[in-house]
Design an enzyme around this catalytic site. Structure first.
Site, PDB file in Angstrom:
ATOM      1  N   GLY A   1     -11.229  19.611 -23.106  1.00  0.00           N
ATOM      2  CA  GLY A   1     -10.992  20.616 -24.133  1.00  0.00           C
ATOM      3  C   GLY A   1     -11.111  22.003 -23.550  1.00  0.00           C
ATOM      4  O   GLY A   1     -11.804  22.202 -22.541  1.00  0.00           O
TER       5      GLY A   1
ATOM      6  N   GLN B   1     -12.349  30.967 -23.683  1.00  0.00           N
ATOM      7  CA  GLN B   1     -12.611  30.594 -22.285  1.00  0.00           C
ATOM      8  C   GLN B   1     -11.555  31.138 -21.324  1.00  0.00           C
ATOM      9  O   GLN B   1     -11.735  31.060 -20.105  1.00  0.00           O
ATOM     10  CB  GLN B   1     -12.684  29.071 -22.140  1.00  0.00           C
ATOM     11  CG  GLN B   1     -13.871  28.462 -22.875  1.00  0.00           C
ATOM     12  CD  GLN B   1     -13.893  26.957 -22.702  1.00  0.00           C
ATOM     13  OE1 GLN B   1     -13.281  26.235 -23.486  1.00  0.00           O
ATOM     14  NE2 GLN B   1     -14.577  26.474 -21.679  1.00  0.00           N
TER      15      GLN B   1
ATOM     16  N   CYS C   1     -19.241  21.711 -19.632  1.00  0.00           N
ATOM     17  CA  CYS C   1     -18.324  22.737 -20.134  1.00  0.00           C
ATOM     18  C   CYS C   1     -17.632  23.395 -18.948  1.00  0.00           C
ATOM     19  O   CYS C   1     -18.293  23.729 -17.971  1.00  0.00           O
ATOM     20  CB  CYS C   1     -19.107  23.775 -20.933  1.00  0.00           C
ATOM     21  SG  CYS C   1     -18.076  25.132 -21.534  1.00  0.00           S
ATOM     22  N   LEU C   2     -16.314  23.574 -19.034  1.00  0.00           N
ATOM     23  CA  LEU C   2     -15.575  24.175 -17.919  1.00  0.00           C
ATOM     24  C   LEU C   2     -16.037  25.612 -17.647  1.00  0.00           C
ATOM     25  O   LEU C   2     -15.872  26.111 -16.544  1.00  0.00           O
ATOM     26  CB  LEU C   2     -14.063  24.153 -18.202  1.00  0.00           C
ATOM     27  CG  LEU C   2     -13.428  22.755 -18.278  1.00  0.00           C
ATOM     28  CD1 LEU C   2     -11.939  22.866 -18.599  1.00  0.00           C
ATOM     29  CD2 LEU C   2     -13.631  21.983 -16.977  1.00  0.00           C
TER      30      LEU C   2
ATOM     31  N   HIS D   1     -17.650  20.942 -30.021  1.00  0.00           N
ATOM     32  CA  HIS D   1     -17.912  21.773 -28.834  1.00  0.00           C
ATOM     33  C   HIS D   1     -16.965  22.975 -28.804  1.00  0.00           C
ATOM     34  O   HIS D   1     -17.383  24.109 -28.569  1.00  0.00           O
ATOM     35  CB  HIS D   1     -17.743  20.901 -27.576  1.00  0.00           C
ATOM     36  CG  HIS D   1     -17.919  21.629 -26.276  1.00  0.00           C
ATOM     37  ND1 HIS D   1     -18.951  21.358 -25.406  1.00  0.00           N
ATOM     38  CD2 HIS D   1     -17.185  22.608 -25.687  1.00  0.00           C
ATOM     39  CE1 HIS D   1     -18.843  22.149 -24.339  1.00  0.00           C
ATOM     40  NE2 HIS D   1     -17.775  22.919 -24.486  1.00  0.00           N
ATOM     41  N   GLU D   2     -15.669  22.718 -29.069  1.00  0.00           N
ATOM     42  CA  GLU D   2     -14.678  23.807 -28.979  1.00  0.00           C
ATOM     43  C   GLU D   2     -14.860  24.825 -30.099  1.00  0.00           C
ATOM     44  O   GLU D   2     -14.678  26.028 -29.890  1.00  0.00           O
ATOM     45  CB  GLU D   2     -13.255  23.246 -28.993  1.00  0.00           C
ATOM     46  CG  GLU D   2     -12.921  22.285 -27.836  1.00  0.00           C
ATOM     47  CD  GLU D   2     -13.323  22.788 -26.470  1.00  0.00           C
ATOM     48  OE1 GLU D   2     -13.262  24.016 -26.228  1.00  0.00           O
ATOM     49  OE2 GLU D   2     -13.732  21.970 -25.623  1.00  0.00           O
TER      50      GLU D   2
ATOM     51  N   HIS E   1     -17.321  27.359 -29.217  1.00  0.00           N
ATOM     52  CA  HIS E   1     -16.752  28.443 -28.397  1.00  0.00           C
ATOM     53  C   HIS E   1     -16.131  29.532 -29.275  1.00  0.00           C
ATOM     54  O   HIS E   1     -16.231  30.718 -28.968  1.00  0.00           O
ATOM     55  CB  HIS E   1     -15.658  27.900 -27.473  1.00  0.00           C
ATOM     56  CG  HIS E   1     -16.174  27.294 -26.199  1.00  0.00           C
ATOM     57  ND1 HIS E   1     -16.895  28.002 -25.261  1.00  0.00           N
ATOM     58  CD2 HIS E   1     -16.061  26.040 -25.698  1.00  0.00           C
ATOM     59  CE1 HIS E   1     -17.210  27.212 -24.243  1.00  0.00           C
ATOM     60  NE2 HIS E   1     -16.722  26.009 -24.484  1.00  0.00           N
TER      61      HIS E   1
HETATM   62 ZN    ZN Z   1     -16.930  24.390 -23.295  1.00  0.00          ZN
END
Ligand code: ZN
Length: 177
Positions: A50, A55, A95-96, A137-138, A141
């Site tokens: 995701g 991000q 998380c990226l 999670h997204e 963000h």
């Molecule tokens: Zn993340």
């Protein structure tokens, strides 16, 4: 012109752009479509499941995801809202934007997601397990929340070095700018 304005990389903790509450998407145009395409590329390059617009430095409410990594499972949700969250379960997340950090987080095992597709049409989806977790999670963000905000004492100890490394890397990069 369009390509030069597309994001080149995923921004990382503790970049303050990850902390802003994102604004609703009002315009569904080719620019949004190009951005979504680019975000899917970046997500796949990093083998993520995701990626939310903040991000890549875009403070707007949308995200891409793909729970399997198969091209036909690429998906996008615009202006998403979670409803009917049920049954809390704990699982480990990464998380990226916070590489090398893993946090145990309690989230709903099942939920629904209301929002819009890439053309602005209303969408309502039901998900459970990994998909439900990705959505939650997204959406964190989009509200400026990160997995580091959800660490308990044991997570803080386990991730202390990785977080310290990210913070000093960010300070060094900022000093160069
Ligand atoms: Zn993340």
């Amino acid at each position: 012109m369009v390509t030069s304005s597309l994001p080149r990389k995923i921004i990382e903790y503790p970049d303050p752009r990850l902390r802003r509450k994102a604004a609703r998407v009002e315009i569904f145009d080719g620019k949004l479509e190009a951005l979504v395409k680019r975000m899917l590329e970046l997500m796949h390059e990093e083998r993520g499941v995701g990626l939310a617009a903040p991000q890549v430095g875009v403070s707007r409410r949308f995200f891409v995801y793909n729970p399997t990594g198969e091209p036909q499972d690429d998906a996008v949700l615009v202006n998403p809202e979670l409803v009917d969250l049920t049954e809390l379960v704990e699982a480990e997340e990464g998380c990226l934007s916070v590489p090398d950090v893993r946090v145990n987080i309690r989230r709903a095992r099942r939920c629904k997601l209301r929002g819009q597709d890439l053309t602005g049409r209303p969408a309502e989806l039901a998900g459970e397990g990994l998909v439900a977790r990705i959505w939650q999670h997204e959406i964190d963000h989009l509200d400026g929340k990160l997995i580091v905000d959800r660490m308990d004492g044991a997570d803080k100890i386990a991730n202390k070095k990785a977080i310290g490394d990210l913070e000093s890397r960010y300070r060094r990069a900022s000093a160069k700018r």
